[in-house]
Design an enzyme around this catalytic site. Structure first.
Site, PDB file in Angstrom:
ATOM      1  N   ARG A   1       1.259   5.004  16.508  1.00  0.00           N
ATOM      2  CA  ARG A   1       0.971   6.339  15.986  1.00  0.00           C
ATOM      3  C   ARG A   1       0.484   7.237  17.102  1.00  0.00           C
ATOM      4  O   ARG A   1      -0.131   6.765  18.054  1.00  0.00           O
ATOM      5  CB  ARG A   1      -0.159   6.321  14.958  1.00  0.00           C
TER       6      ARG A   1
ATOM      7  N   ARG B   1       0.828  -1.212   0.000  1.00  0.00           N
ATOM      8  CA  ARG B   1       0.000   0.000   0.000  1.00  0.00           C
ATOM      9  C   ARG B   1       0.860   1.259   0.000  1.00  0.00           C
ATOM     10  O   ARG B   1       0.398   2.326  -0.391  1.00  0.00           O
ATOM     11  CB  ARG B   1      -0.855   0.050   1.278  1.00  0.00           C
TER      12      ARG B   1
ATOM     13  N   ARG C   1      -6.458  -8.325  14.018  1.00  0.00           N
ATOM     14  CA  ARG C   1      -5.540  -7.552  14.843  1.00  0.00           C
ATOM     15  C   ARG C   1      -6.361  -6.429  15.435  1.00  0.00           C
ATOM     16  O   ARG C   1      -7.208  -5.822  14.754  1.00  0.00           O
ATOM     17  CB  ARG C   1      -4.431  -7.019  13.932  1.00  0.00           C
TER      18      ARG C   1
ATOM     19  N   TYR D   1      -9.114  -6.203   3.956  1.00  0.00           N
ATOM     20  CA  TYR D   1      -8.519  -4.959   4.451  1.00  0.00           C
ATOM     21  C   TYR D   1      -8.978  -3.835   3.511  1.00  0.00           C
ATOM     22  O   TYR D   1      -8.219  -3.311   2.708  1.00  0.00           O
ATOM     23  CB  TYR D   1      -6.999  -5.147   4.426  1.00  0.00           C
TER      24      TYR D   1
ATOM     25  N   ARG E   1       8.541   7.342  -3.605  1.00  0.00           N
ATOM     26  CA  ARG E   1       8.540   8.346  -4.679  1.00  0.00           C
ATOM     27  C   ARG E   1       9.895   9.043  -4.796  1.00  0.00           C
ATOM     28  O   ARG E   1      10.521   9.332  -3.779  1.00  0.00           O
ATOM     29  CB  ARG E   1       7.468   9.411  -4.400  1.00  0.00           C
TER      30      ARG E   1
ATOM     31  N   GLU F   1      -1.963   5.210  19.679  1.00  0.00           N
ATOM     32  CA  GLU F   1      -2.569   3.983  19.134  1.00  0.00           C
ATOM     33  C   GLU F   1      -1.635   2.808  19.417  1.00  0.00           C
ATOM     34  O   GLU F   1      -0.511   2.778  18.928  1.00  0.00           O
ATOM     35  CB  GLU F   1      -2.771   4.197  17.635  1.00  0.00           C
TER      36      GLU F   1
ATOM     37  N   ASP G   1     -10.388  -0.164   2.343  1.00  0.00           N
ATOM     38  CA  ASP G   1     -10.454   1.266   2.672  1.00  0.00           C
ATOM     39  C   ASP G   1     -11.902   1.721   2.505  1.00  0.00           C
ATOM     40  O   ASP G   1     -12.707   1.043   1.870  1.00  0.00           O
ATOM     41  CB  ASP G   1      -9.567   2.066   1.712  1.00  0.00           C
TER      42      ASP G   1
END
Ligand code: UDP
Length: 366
Positions: free
Chosen positions: A277, A169, A246, A347, A173, A298, A349
């Site tokens: 996070r 994912r 999870r 999973y 760049r 988190e 989005d």
């Protein structure tokens, strides 16, 4: 038709809206005491922002159709997810981009960065796991800094024991573009996600705090169609075994400062830091007005039956078990439809949920 929708998350709520619009009568039952599933947000007055109660939800899509669809329920702000990474005392730009490569290797141009990175890569035509994939795609330095510790914490297992899929994912760049997503459209609904769900559920009769599986046969008998968005194994009383998830645990704090970290999301990629996070919610709303702020740490956590599911663990064992449950589901015919992240064990989005729910609803009307 008389339709029962099990679960008031995004998938179920879109079904309620669309099928209600088609003239069907929809009843929605939800196990938790609130609607919205894991996209649920609530307004936190002290920090004057919407709290993403089950973790950060940033809407992004490449589909103009899906973007227009969700914007009928709310205005979306121009939030763009630009995550920073904290590792030791250092802060890095993320996902890996030209600034990250400058920070790690000192390279200043795309060409120099490509060359430097190419020298790091461990060639592998057929990586057998996430670690091998990362070593062949970004090399050991970036893998150790950004992926290894974070992934081990997030998934509770070392990347060498995981498939590569989840990490694919993340973009790499050779420009300074630090947008977390590649999609054309991105934003956060002004007023929070719960307000969107409320609008979607406008025409339906909604009951919260109701456990469908506790009284499944009676519910099934009473409706022409059941749309089930809960965990697939729970529907079959776990008779073939438990699909693994999870989980996450959040520690929230209101701090007496206007701006705690200057960004909505900072990832902590070292294994020695227990959280993955830190989220500062007011940045999602692009509003720093309040003199206090709401911050959540988190923590990834093991999941047990009965707890809220977050991430499906899509390894071969679980996907195989899912297929066996799927065969049971298919044998039930068209009277029950299984859809959404939990029932499909994917999973997903948010934009994928919107697309899948709309596709299903168009098949119902046909
Ligand atoms: N990941 C990582 N380091 C990071 C962020 C992500 O190693 O700083 C890996 C990790 O395995 C994670 C996956 O990339 O599960 C996908 O990350 P993403 O941010 O897309 O996950 P989500 O926001 O859905 O939790």
């Amino acid at each position: 038709m008389n339709i029962l929708i099990v679960g008031a998350g995004l998938y179920g709520s879109i079904c309620a809206y669309e099928l209600g619009r088609q003239g069907h009568t929809c009843k929605v039952i939800e196990k938790r005491e609130h609607i919205g599933g894991n996209v649920f947000t609530r307004y936190e007055e002290a920090a004057d922002c919407h709290e993403h109660v089950y973790g950060a939800h940033i809407f992004h899509t490449n589909s103009e159709k899906i973007w227009n669809y969700v914007r009928q329920f709310a205005d979306f702000n121009h939030y763009v997810n630009r995550v920073k990474v904290a590792h030791g005392d250092a802060l890095y730009s993320f996902p890996i981009n030209l600034l990250t490569l400058y920070q790690v290797f000192g390279t200043r141009t795309p060409e120099a960065a490509r060359e430097r990175l190419a020298a790091e890569l461990v060639a592998n035509d057929n990586p057998a796991n996430m670690e091998e994939f990362c070593l062949s795609a970004i090399g050991p330095t970036l893998y150790t800094l950004f992926i290894e510790g974070y992934t081990a914490k997030q998934w509770g297992r070392h990347p060498r024991d995981m498939p590569a899929a989840a990490v694919k994912r993340l973009p790499v760049r050779f420009t300074f573009d630090d947008n977390y997503f590649n999609d054309r459209y991105q934003g956060i609904p002004v007023g929070g996600y719960t307000a969107i769900i409320e609008k979607m559920l406008e025409r339906a009769e909604v009951e919260t705090g109701v456990d469908f599986n506790a009284d499944r046969d009676a519910w099934m008998r009473a409706y022409d169609l059941v749309i089930y968005t809960g965990a697939l194994d729970a529907f079959f009383d776990y008779r073939l075994g438990t699909l693994e998830y999870r989980s996450l645990r959040f520690e929230r704090e209101i701090l007496p400062v206007r701006d705690f970290q200057g960004n909505a999301v900072i990832n902590y990629t070292e294994q020695s830091v227990p959280w993955t996070r830190v989220i500062e919610h007011k940045h999602f709303d692009l509003s720093l007005k309040a003199d206090k702020t709401l911050v959540t740490r988190e923590y990834p956590a093991a999941w047990e039956r009965g707890q809220i599911e977050y991430y499906p663990v899509n390894n071969d064992t679980n996907d195989g078990l899912y297929q066996r449950y799927r065969a049971l589901a298919d044998a039930l015919g068209h009277k029950v439809h299984f859809g959404g992240r939990l029932a499909e064990y994917r999973y997903y989005d948010m934009h994928q949920i919107v697309g899948a729910a709309l596709a299903f609803c168009s098949r119902v009307s046909a």
